[in-house]
Design a protein around this motif. Sequence first.
Motif, PDB file in Angstrom:
ATOM      1  N   PHE A 179       0.903  -1.051  -0.192  1.00  0.00           N
ATOM      2  CA  PHE A 179      -0.443   0.143   0.571  1.00  0.00           C
ATOM      3  C   PHE A 179       1.171   1.082   0.310  1.00  0.00           C
ATOM      4  N   ILE A 180       2.446   1.415   0.535  1.00  0.00           N
ATOM      5  CA  ILE A 180       3.018   2.258   0.287  1.00  0.00           C
ATOM      6  C   ILE A 180       3.285   2.377  -0.837  1.00  0.00           C
ATOM      7  N   ARG A 181       3.432   3.590  -1.849  1.00  0.00           N
ATOM      8  CA  ARG A 181       4.120   3.817  -2.794  1.00  0.00           C
ATOM      9  C   ARG A 181       5.549   4.634  -3.093  1.00  0.00           C
ATOM     10  N   SER A 182       6.279   3.053  -2.450  1.00  0.00           N
ATOM     11  CA  SER A 182       7.545   3.417  -2.251  1.00  0.00           C
ATOM     12  C   SER A 182       8.733   3.993  -2.805  1.00  0.00           C
ATOM     13  N   PRO A 183       9.255   5.214  -2.981  1.00  0.00           N
ATOM     14  CA  PRO A 183      10.696   5.460  -4.086  1.00  0.00           C
ATOM     15  C   PRO A 183      11.693   4.789  -3.916  1.00  0.00           C
ATOM     16  N   ALA A 184      12.094   4.003  -4.959  1.00  0.00           N
ATOM     17  CA  ALA A 184      13.478   2.862  -5.344  1.00  0.00           C
ATOM     18  C   ALA A 184      14.921   3.115  -4.405  1.00  0.00           C
ATOM     19  N   THR A 185      14.722   4.784  -3.873  1.00  0.00           N
ATOM     20  CA  THR A 185      16.073   4.885  -2.855  1.00  0.00           C
ATOM     21  C   THR A 185      15.332   6.041  -1.966  1.00  0.00           C
ATOM     22  N   ASN A 186      16.209   6.065  -0.807  1.00  0.00           N
ATOM     23  CA  ASN A 186      15.580   6.870  -0.051  1.00  0.00           C
ATOM     24  C   ASN A 186      16.350   8.532  -0.070  1.00  0.00           C
ATOM     25  N   ASP A 187      16.343   9.199  -1.262  1.00  0.00           N
ATOM     26  CA  ASP A 187      17.501  10.455  -1.376  1.00  0.00           C
ATOM     27  C   ASP A 187      15.882  11.463  -1.411  1.00  0.00           C
TER      28      ASP A 187
END
Length: 245
Positions: free
Chosen positions: A39-47
Amino acid sequence: MLLNIATLILALAAHRASAHATMFGVSVNGKDAGDFKQFIRSPATNDPVRDLKSPNIVCNTQGGKAAPSFVKAAAGDKLSFRWFHYNPADPADYVLDPSHKGAILTYIAPYTTGNGAGPIWSKLAEEGFEGGKWATIKMIDNKGEVGFTLPKALAAGKYLIRQELLALHMADFAGNDPAHPGRGAESYPSCVQVEVSDKGAGDAIPDQDFDFNTGYKYEDKGLHFNIYIPFDKYTPPGPRPWTGK
Ligand SMILES: [Cu+2]
């Protein structure tokens, strides 16, 4: 001048590439909602995101990629989003580098499979500098958790809820200052798909119509703010929270 150089060195040293964070979980009334990738549209990095004209400022780099499912909640429920630097399973890892002092803001919009750009957002909660502490430091103290309540008046339906860490350790210069490239506030936005059930729901639709690409401005005092010198008060960017009343 000496102070400026000292501030610059401090800010650059604080900004190790490894010092960022992303969202790793959701709880509803204290109960973990399960695999966050659902359910989270997570980014590919933590930038961080710094470009206020990019749609990435809304739901980060993967904001236009819908997740398969929804967090199920009811109006009036207490939600909690969980942040971490890189790997919550690594006991040597940590929530967020404490250099990243700043605000935490939570917004809501009607559900869209798109990237969230446009005037669709309302603010649900905000915390800047209160009780002598920045919101991100309180988050670290709270093991990465940031809680907020869904207004009782909120109508049933599908929503995107966007929570943002707004780190100000580089924000003593504006993010578009040509003399100081790479400075400005660092936003870490993350969008969560939430379905609010009929049970106990109200009929209020969030209606602040806030648009990040036009509403967040480089010169906004909430985004261009020197945390390294004494100050009276900090006001986060965006509208004051919507309560449904
Ligand atoms: Cu960082």
